[in-house]
Design a protein around this motif. Structure first.
Motif, PDB file in Angstrom:
ATOM      1  N   ARG A  31       0.841  -1.197   0.000  1.00 43.89           N
ATOM      2  CA  ARG A  31       0.000   0.000   0.000  1.00 43.89           C
ATOM      3  C   ARG A  31       0.873   1.243   0.000  1.00 43.89           C
ATOM      4  N   THR A  32       0.334   2.318  -0.541  1.00 43.10           N
ATOM      5  CA  THR A  32       1.014   3.615  -0.496  1.00 43.10           C
ATOM      6  C   THR A  32       0.809   4.224   0.879  1.00 43.10           C
ATOM      7  N   ALA A  33       1.468   5.339   1.141  1.00 40.68           N
ATOM      8  CA  ALA A  33       1.365   6.004   2.439  1.00 40.68           C
ATOM      9  C   ALA A  33      -0.075   6.395   2.764  1.00 40.68           C
ATOM     10  N   ASP A  34      -0.882   6.675   1.746  1.00 38.50           N
ATOM     11  CA  ASP A  34      -2.281   7.064   2.001  1.00 38.50           C
ATOM     12  C   ASP A  34      -3.245   5.871   1.964  1.00 38.50           C
ATOM     13  N   GLY A  35      -2.708   4.630   1.946  1.00 39.02           N
ATOM     14  CA  GLY A  35      -3.536   3.441   2.040  1.00 39.02           C
ATOM     15  C   GLY A  35      -4.038   2.893   0.717  1.00 39.02           C
ATOM     16  N   GLN A  36      -3.658   3.503  -0.383  1.00 39.38           N
ATOM     17  CA  GLN A  36      -4.086   3.019  -1.693  1.00 39.38           C
ATOM     18  C   GLN A  36      -3.215   1.839  -2.135  1.00 39.38           C
ATOM     19  N   ALA A  37      -3.774   0.994  -2.989  1.00 34.17           N
ATOM     20  CA  ALA A  37      -3.007  -0.124  -3.534  1.00 34.17           C
ATOM     21  C   ALA A  37      -1.846   0.417  -4.360  1.00 34.17           C
ATOM     22  N   ALA A  38      -0.685  -0.209  -4.232  1.00 31.89           N
ATOM     23  CA  ALA A  38       0.500   0.211  -4.981  1.00 31.89           C
ATOM     24  C   ALA A  38       0.281  -0.026  -6.475  1.00 31.89           C
TER      25      ALA A  38
END
Length: 140
Positions: A31-38
């Motif tokens: 996940r990215t820092a904001d919780g989105q899928a990479a």
């Protein structure tokens, strides 16, 4: 007693992400820092069964050999082959100086490589490339 595995696992996730320049999740989609899928391509690192060996029961120092699977995930075969190449470089070159408190990496071995062939997944256009490697550590 063999060194604990979790510190090595966490260090591997970090060194793979930095060394490949792509996100790496531990058993899950990163996940990215904001919780989105990479975004593709990315790595998923899984811990596989390991083994330990060492001196007699009277001596608490023991070496451990732990096996990991790095799955490169992408939308195209060239993405996952490129990422697999990067994983190979990290395992071959960067693990010798891996900084893990209480242990020292003494060996690493690529035990399985997808033979240069990515595998088309059943999830639409997802392609994967699997590599397994064993890392042997000794207490520091």
């Amino acid at each position: 007693m063999s060194p604990p595995r979790l510190p090595l696992t966490r260090a591997l996730v970090d060194v793979l992400a930095v060394g490949t320049g792509r996100p790496c999740g531990l058993g899950v989609l990163p996940r990215t820092a904001d919780g989105q899928a990479a975004a593709f391509p990315y790595l998923i690192l899984d811990s596989l069964p390991g083994e330990f060996s060492g001196p007699s029961f009277g001596d608490w120092q023991a070496d451990a050999a732990w096996t990991y699977q790095a799955t490169s995930v992408g939308e195209r075969a060239d993405q996952v082959q490129w990422l697999g190449d990067r994983v190979r470089v990290v395992v071959a070159d960067r693990l010798r100086n891996l900084d893990v408190p209480g242990m020292r990496v003494i060996d690493r071995e690529l035990t399985y490589d997808a033979d240069g062939e990515p595998v088309d997944g059943s999830q639409g256009s997802i392609v994967t490339y699997v590599q397994r490697f064993t890392i042997t550590v000794t207490p520091a």
